[in-house]
Write an enzyme that holds these catalytic residues in place. Structure first.
Site: not given
Ligand code: IVH
Length: 675
Positions: A114, A116, A221, A306, A400, A403, A423
């Protein structure tokens, strides 16, 4: 060759090199050679404007800023994902999936990172990048096509004429964010707390030319169209089209294998160059996905597992104020040391006085800390239940801490400032800034040594660093300073003095608003510090206004800086002490062909000529100079009397040990000469 043919060829070659560089992280040619291809393409298009098309790499960066935001309705809604946090929730998800399919169906999952960052929709039509859009509320997003076109990991054309609607994430590598923040720090701009904010902000800028300066990348992805039977096949197909994918997905045929992926990934994810905050689990077979469908907000066929950012509790032992080089005071919590996300933390930022007041952080409090974006530790909250009875609200300092000058609060800012230009706290911060990696890069000069130099009167301004070689005995009298460390320090100073470019020196000075990019532009124009000091304020103002990328505010800041008597005296002192501050001619093309290109050298021991001269020769031939042997140093040029440890280090890193005569052999070899 026929210009049209050559044009196609160049476009293709550049696209391939972009992919090698930005997607595979494995460049195949030097920057100089890449530039040469790009220049040739530009020249060709100048002579034959009819060849220019939207898919030419020269057309990635647009012209004028957009007037405002244009909304686009997503043809297919962009769903987000429901979150889960533990193993039993994985089992529940699996149960729900199976309940939605015919009894006994074989379900395979794909597990993948996932990412970020900021989510993005990309559409290719007739093989061309046609649309880039943000998620927005999932139904309507922002049209950011011109910005997305500047992202070089994303090809402008692909060998697939069917329409492709893709989902992915715009990300920034952690190391790239560090560089952006360094630059923003030097320009006095607020820092990005994490790569996600930086990516999202950069994606939505109205001026695509600015987006082009940000090191954005895309990883795709999802393919919305049903061209494949399974998700893993779709991902493979994307990669085969030259599109950027994370390449880290795994097909899991049972929950055990899924569990292992999640555990392994959590252990290894910090090794990735980008941030991830979990694992996305997706049903692999697309027909099964269609059967499962979606709820109002989420698909039923995917879920985000998560990882909670690691948060730990610890006790605040004190609240101090750090003095920055501009005099700004930053409150910092001094903590009972505690391990979080892989390192021990004993200080955490409290941002500014308003933040401390709002959270009511007090000495003695138990606080929860985390690393924002897993980098900068910060205080998240106070555990009021554990507050000892006798605590008092924190009082912002009136003077400060360095100084004792009365501090001032700048109107409209949450910052307190020490107004004293002399300073010692400010001087220490400035010295630290001046000698860092991105500036003068004086190795061996850490914060505690800087403290000592200031406290013992060995540095009154940044130029004094270069007077240290004349103060050897005073240096040796410092606590914990041995012969050997003194030698090393002075050697680093010597290298910094002669080897830094004018733009590095300019950046190091910490001129407000002048970051690395603008410093390069100024250095390119004036070539050296002497020339810059010799122009009058009027000339400077006029000439700066002609330099691309230097706006009126920055120009005024530079003119003010150079008009200040103290600053001028320091600059003159730098020159008098032998700091070179010269911008090299852009020889990357010449150097690119030099025989030492791609090799790095550390020169040590007693040699027949001064070490500086040898360094210069290596650089002129395209080689890189390392002060110490480290991972990636190609050659150790060993003179007489080289210590045992040096040789051992070289062996450890696989560095070849050669003599001065061998080096001459390499230098006289043709391009890409090898031993
Ligand atoms: S699939 C309908 N794959 O996570 C499914 N999302 O919390 C579409 N994200 O809005 C998302 N990595 O921006 C998918 N490997 C991954 C992802 C991913 C990050 C994000 C994405 C989504 C958000 C959801």
């Amino acid at each position: 060759m026929d210009p049209r043919k050559r044009h196609t060829q160049l476009c293709q070659q550049i696209a391939e090199h972009d992919r090698a560089y930005y997607v595979l992280d494995a460049p195949r040619i030097s920057d100089g050679d890449y530039d040469a291809l790009f220049q040739e393409l530009k020249g060709l298009e100048r002579e034959h404007p009819e060849l220019v098309s939207a898919s030419s790499p020269t057309q990635r960066v647009g012209g004028e800023p957009r007037e405002g935001v244009t909304k686009v309705e997503h043809e297919h809604a962009m769903f987000s994902l429901d979150n889960i946090y533990n193993e039993s929730e994985v089992q529940e998800f699996d149960r729900r999936v199976r309940d939605g399919l015919v009894a006994g169906a074989v379900v395979h999952y794909v597990a993948e990172p996932k990412l970020d960052g900021a989510s993005l929709s990309v559409v290719y039509r007739d093989g061309r990048l046609a649309l880039g859009a943000t998620r927005g509320d999932g139904k309507v997003g922002e049209d950011v096509t011109v910005n997305v076109r500047t992202i070089r990991s994303l090809p402008l054309t692909i060998p697939e004429t069917r329409k492709l609607t893709l989902r992915g994430e715009v990300i920034i590598y952690r190391r790239d964010l560090d560089a952006i923040n360094e630059d923003r720090l030097s320009r006095g701009l607020p820092l990005f707390a994490n790569p996600r904010n930086a990516a999202a902000g950069s994606l939505r800028l109205l001026d695509a030319r600015e987006t082009a300066q940000r090191p954005l990348r895309v990883l795709l992805y999802e393919v919305v169209e049903r061209y494949h039977a399974t998700h893993h096949q779709a991902l493979t197909a994307l990669a085969e089209l030259g599109l950027p994918t994370h390449g880290l997905h795994h097909l899991c045929k049972d929950l055990d294998s899924l569990r292992r992926y999640i555990d392994d990934f959590d252990k290894r994810r910090r090794e990735l160059p980008y941030e991830t905050d979990g694992v996305v689990v997706k049903v692999d077979e697309l027909a099964q996905r269609d059967l499962l469908g979606t709820t109002a907000r989420f698909p039923r066929w995917a879920i985000a597992y998560k990882f909670a950012p690691e948060r730990v509790s610890t006790v605040v032992r004190g609240i101090e104020s750090d003095v920055g080089r501009s005099g700004a005071l930053t409150p910092v919590a001094v903590l009972e040391p505690v391990a979080v996300s892989g390192s021990v933390v004993s200080r955490a930022s409290l941002h500014n006085i308003d933040y401390v007041a709002e959270k009511d952080v007090r000495v003695g409090d138990t606080v929860v800390i985390e690393k924002a974006g897993e980098v900068i530790p910060q205080v998240v909250s106070v555990d009021l239940g554990k507050r000892p009875p006798d605590t008092l609200p924190w009082q912002a300092p009136k003077t400060c801490p360095a100084c004792s000058e009365t501090v001032v609060r700048v109107e409209g800012e949450a910052a307190l400032r020490c107004p004293n230009p002399r300073c010692p706290g400010r001087l220490k911060a400035l010295l630290f800034y001046f000698t860092r990696r991105s500036g003068m890069d004086v190795d061996r000069l850490g914060i505690s040594l800087i403290d000592q130099l200031v406290e013992h009167g060995l540095a009154h301004d940044v130029a004094d660093i270069f007077a240290l070689p004349t103060k050897r005995s005073e240096l040796l009298a410092l606590p914990r300073m041995g012969e050997k460390s003194c030698e090393n320090l002075l050697a680093s100073v010597e290298i910094a003095k002669t080897s830094r470019t004018f733009s590095q020196v300019l950046t190091a000075l910490g001129i407000p608003l002048l970051g690395t990019v603008a410093a390069s532009a100024v250095a390119e124009r004036y070539r050296n510090l002497r020339a810059l000091l010799d122009v009058s304020a009027e000339e400077l103002t006029r000439e700066l206004s002609e330099i691309h990328g230097i706006g009126p505010k920055l120009a005024a800041s530079l003119v003010t800086y150079l008009g200040d008597r103290h600053n001028r005296a320091v600059a003159e002192k730098l020159l008098a002490l032998g700091v070179i501050a010269q911008e090299p001619e852009r020889t990357s093309r010449v150097a690119a062909l030099g025989p030492l290109l791609g090799s790095s050298f550390c020169v040590t021991g007693v040699l027949s000529r001064p070490r500086d001269a040898i360094h210069e020769e290596i650089r002129a031939a395209g080689g890189e100079v390392h002060e110490r042997v480290k991972q990636g140093t190609t050659y150790l040029v060993a003179g007489d009397k080289v210590g045992e440890t040096k040789l051992k280090t070289a062996q450890k890193h696989g560095t070849k040990i050669i003599t001065e005569a061998d080096l001459h052999g390499l230098l006289s070899a043709g391009p890409s000469g090898q031993l």
